[in-house]
Scaffold this motif. Sequence first.
Motif, PDB file in Angstrom:
ATOM      1  N   VAL A 136       0.847  -1.200   0.000  1.00  0.00           N
ATOM      2  CA  VAL A 136       0.000   0.000   0.000  1.00  0.00           C
ATOM      3  C   VAL A 136       0.881   1.248   0.000  1.00  0.00           C
ATOM      4  O   VAL A 136       1.719   1.438   0.879  1.00  0.00           O
ATOM      5  CB  VAL A 136      -0.941   0.016   1.226  1.00  0.00           C
ATOM      6  N   ASN A 141       6.275   5.978   2.036  1.00  0.00           N
ATOM      7  CA  ASN A 141       7.040   4.924   1.355  1.00  0.00           C
ATOM      8  C   ASN A 141       7.056   5.082  -0.162  1.00  0.00           C
ATOM      9  O   ASN A 141       7.573   4.250  -0.879  1.00  0.00           O
ATOM     10  CB  ASN A 141       6.495   3.533   1.718  1.00  0.00           C
ATOM     11  N   GLY A 169       9.670  -3.256  10.566  1.00  0.00           N
ATOM     12  CA  GLY A 169       8.222  -3.407  10.370  1.00  0.00           C
ATOM     13  C   GLY A 169       7.598  -2.417   9.408  1.00  0.00           C
ATOM     14  O   GLY A 169       6.379  -2.299   9.327  1.00  0.00           O
ATOM     15  N   LEU A 170       8.430  -1.706   8.631  1.00  0.00           N
ATOM     16  CA  LEU A 170       7.849  -0.697   7.735  1.00  0.00           C
ATOM     17  C   LEU A 170       7.822  -1.141   6.273  1.00  0.00           C
ATOM     18  O   LEU A 170       7.471  -0.357   5.401  1.00  0.00           O
ATOM     19  CB  LEU A 170       8.614   0.627   7.862  1.00  0.00           C
ATOM     20  N   GLY A 171       8.223  -2.388   6.003  1.00  0.00           N
ATOM     21  CA  GLY A 171       8.038  -2.874   4.636  1.00  0.00           C
ATOM     22  C   GLY A 171       9.289  -3.045   3.804  1.00  0.00           C
ATOM     23  O   GLY A 171       9.195  -3.238   2.585  1.00  0.00           O
ATOM     24  N   LYS A 172      10.462  -3.015   4.436  1.00  0.00           N
ATOM     25  CA  LYS A 172      11.699  -3.153   3.637  1.00  0.00           C
ATOM     26  C   LYS A 172      11.784  -4.541   3.001  1.00  0.00           C
ATOM     27  O   LYS A 172      12.040  -4.677   1.818  1.00  0.00           O
ATOM     28  CB  LYS A 172      12.945  -2.933   4.521  1.00  0.00           C
ATOM     29  N   THR A 173      11.572  -5.560   3.831  1.00  0.00           N
ATOM     30  CA  THR A 173      11.667  -6.922   3.302  1.00  0.00           C
ATOM     31  C   THR A 173      10.604  -7.146   2.231  1.00  0.00           C
ATOM     32  O   THR A 173      10.861  -7.766   1.198  1.00  0.00           O
ATOM     33  CB  THR A 173      11.516  -7.934   4.455  1.00  0.00           C
ATOM     34  N   HIS A 174       9.410  -6.609   2.482  1.00  0.00           N
ATOM     35  CA  HIS A 174       8.329  -6.742   1.504  1.00  0.00           C
ATOM     36  C   HIS A 174       8.779  -6.174   0.147  1.00  0.00           C
ATOM     37  O   HIS A 174       8.643  -6.832  -0.895  1.00  0.00           O
ATOM     38  CB  HIS A 174       7.091  -6.007   2.035  1.00  0.00           C
ATOM     39  N   LYS A 304      -5.436  -4.901   4.216  1.00  0.00           N
ATOM     40  CA  LYS A 304      -5.085  -6.172   4.872  1.00  0.00           C
ATOM     41  C   LYS A 304      -6.364  -6.951   5.193  1.00  0.00           C
ATOM     42  O   LYS A 304      -6.413  -8.170   5.043  1.00  0.00           O
ATOM     43  CB  LYS A 304      -4.304  -5.928   6.170  1.00  0.00           C
ATOM     44  N   ILE A 328       3.828  -1.687  10.683  1.00  0.00           N
ATOM     45  CA  ILE A 328       2.753  -2.287   9.912  1.00  0.00           C
ATOM     46  C   ILE A 328       2.459  -3.705  10.376  1.00  0.00           C
ATOM     47  O   ILE A 328       1.340  -4.189  10.295  1.00  0.00           O
ATOM     48  CB  ILE A 328       3.086  -2.181   8.419  1.00  0.00           C
ATOM     49  N   ARG A 329       3.467  -4.327  10.930  1.00  0.00           N
ATOM     50  CA  ARG A 329       3.262  -5.659  11.498  1.00  0.00           C
ATOM     51  C   ARG A 329       2.169  -5.599  12.561  1.00  0.00           C
ATOM     52  O   ARG A 329       1.328  -6.485  12.677  1.00  0.00           O
ATOM     53  CB  ARG A 329       4.561  -6.117  12.123  1.00  0.00           C
ATOM     54  N   GLU A 332      -1.221  -5.503  11.015  1.00  0.00           N
ATOM     55  CA  GLU A 332      -1.635  -6.832  10.556  1.00  0.00           C
ATOM     56  C   GLU A 332      -2.141  -7.658  11.731  1.00  0.00           C
ATOM     57  O   GLU A 332      -3.149  -8.353  11.637  1.00  0.00           O
ATOM     58  CB  GLU A 332      -0.446  -7.565   9.920  1.00  0.00           C
TER      59      GLU A 332
HETATM   60  P1  ADP Z   1      10.760  -4.682   7.614  1.00  0.00           P
HETATM   61  O1  ADP Z   1      11.531  -5.604   6.729  1.00  0.00           O
HETATM   62  O2  ADP Z   1      10.954  -3.246   7.268  1.00  0.00           O
HETATM   63  O3  ADP Z   1      10.992  -4.945   9.081  1.00  0.00           O
HETATM   64  P2  ADP Z   1       8.480  -6.077   6.538  1.00  0.00           P
HETATM   65  O4  ADP Z   1       8.717  -5.920   5.078  1.00  0.00           O
HETATM   66  O5  ADP Z   1       8.804  -7.396   7.137  1.00  0.00           O
HETATM   67  O6  ADP Z   1       9.208  -4.937   7.376  1.00  0.00           O
HETATM   68  O7  ADP Z   1       6.951  -5.678   6.826  1.00  0.00           O
HETATM   69  C1  ADP Z   1       6.237  -6.137   7.957  1.00  0.00           C
HETATM   70  C2  ADP Z   1       4.859  -6.586   7.508  1.00  0.00           C
HETATM   71  O8  ADP Z   1       4.106  -5.457   7.103  1.00  0.00           O
HETATM   72  C3  ADP Z   1       4.899  -7.539   6.329  1.00  0.00           C
HETATM   73  O9  ADP Z   1       3.922  -8.530   6.496  1.00  0.00           O
HETATM   74  C4  ADP Z   1       4.565  -6.662   5.132  1.00  0.00           C
HETATM   75  O10 ADP Z   1       3.867  -7.371   4.136  1.00  0.00           O
HETATM   76  C5  ADP Z   1       3.665  -5.626   5.745  1.00  0.00           C
HETATM   77  N1  ADP Z   1       3.804  -4.322   5.087  1.00  0.00           N
HETATM   78  C6  ADP Z   1       4.776  -3.420   5.270  1.00  0.00           C
HETATM   79  N2  ADP Z   1       4.569  -2.312   4.531  1.00  0.00           N
HETATM   80  C7  ADP Z   1       3.429  -2.537   3.847  1.00  0.00           C
HETATM   81  C8  ADP Z   1       2.674  -1.757   2.913  1.00  0.00           C
HETATM   82  N3  ADP Z   1       3.039  -0.526   2.548  1.00  0.00           N
HETATM   83  N4  ADP Z   1       1.554  -2.316   2.406  1.00  0.00           N
HETATM   84  C9  ADP Z   1       1.160  -3.545   2.786  1.00  0.00           C
HETATM   85  N5  ADP Z   1       1.814  -4.304   3.665  1.00  0.00           N
HETATM   86  C10 ADP Z   1       2.940  -3.820   4.202  1.00  0.00           C
END
Ligand code: ADP
Length: 465
Positions: A136, A141, A169-174, A304, A328-329, A332
Amino acid sequence: MTTPSSITSWELIKQAIKAQLPNQEYTTWVAPLECTNVAGNQLFIKAPNILFYQRIHDAYLPLIEKIKAELGLDQYFIQFDTMNPPDETEDDDRACELAANPNGDESEHVRQSTVSSHQTQMDGHLNPLYTFENFVKGASNQFALSTCQAVAGQPGRSYNPLFLCGSSGLGKTHLLHAVGNEVVKRNPSAKVVYITSERFMNEMIYCIRFGKTMEFRQKYRNCDVLLIDDVQFISGGKKTTQEEFFHTFNSLYGAKKQIVMTSDVLPQSIPDIEDRLRNRFQWGLIADIQPPDVEHRIAILIKKADALGIKLDHEVAEYIARHKKKDIRELEGAVLRLRAFSEFDDVPITLTLAQTIFQDFFVAEAPKKLSVEDIQKTVADHFKIKIADLKSKKKHAAIAHPRQIAMFLARKLTPASLPELGQKFGGKDHTTVLHNVKKIEAAIVSNLDLRAVVDSLQRNLEHLT
Ligand code: ADP
Ligand code: MG
């Protein structure tokens, strides 16, 4: 082609896992995983469905990898095949059922399909749910997202390396997986390698020990896209690991292959890494991800929920979004909690239900909330000025600049409204507050030094809670 020895290897891995997991857990999650095919050194493992796979990915993959290494079977790469694709709601429902009842009858509802991101040669495990479509977009972001999209569209030719930075938890891995998934979607023969820096180190140590340095190099230096997650941990590694990484980096960079890295801090703040490596990290583009604002959190919650087949009313989403701010975790988790309660009591998801579920939680959290005063004190201490200065009308930069930062952080980290903030900063107009907040918001996009200061203040403040 299937060779008995490779299948046996998977059985060996399973047996070793069995010895380490409670029986019930093993039977539910690991026993159903069958090795269906072997191609070269890749073991194709079939998971009953995408949610099942997700669970394996999140909960058991580190264990599987650890055991594989312990058994000296590290030459095998595990690729997952699943049943139904993730993007069909009807199948998704079925997938949920199957996740709950993995041995259930799968006959006519599911059809065999391979998760596309695993059809190619690839180490690490791209999560097929971490796509650009499922991400999202919001102000915090947007920059990171568009740079990732650019990189996925033209690997090695737009921003190289791309360094994604943001708190946990902000979506880096995603986003990192999304780059991989998109590259493979566009070019199924692309060699994409996803790895955490920790695993990179472990694998390297293993390969040195067992005289497989050449294989190691071949794997990492011969890929088209290298995705390295949590690169900040490379600092905990040995000198040799950093050295190997440095050469891997140079070799890929020289060959115009794409490198994307993530880290929870900026390159200049990663402790104990060699300058030449730090320097490489800064060669390309640094894109940061900030915590989402309330509107963005609402959008994420709704999306979500939607993915789980729940229609979340705006007021419910807003109620949660106003309280859950960390990452964001957490959002969820809130959606899953809502769903569990609503299913358990068989009641619809309403604001009242959300209030009942989260009230205690939010109240319990309340004493830990940051106050505007905490922020004023931290900022004043950092800049060695008085709190009274922050509230004054003094206009010279040594005071006005910290004041803007304090207002920005107070707006971001507390629920105080603009007029309330105006009052707490010595009776200023709310438009003045807004102007100051916007000023910092705009400046941190391009001014990395300022951003580092603001990030570090924010981290210090978050430690207070
Ligand atoms: P990080 O690697 O920064 O710690 P993650 O990529 O593991 O964070 O994200 C944590 C969770 O939040 C994952 O399940 C991811 O899918 C979800 N998430 C993070 N950013 C978004 C976004 N912008 N839209 C939808 N889901 C997101
Ligand atoms: Mg991560």
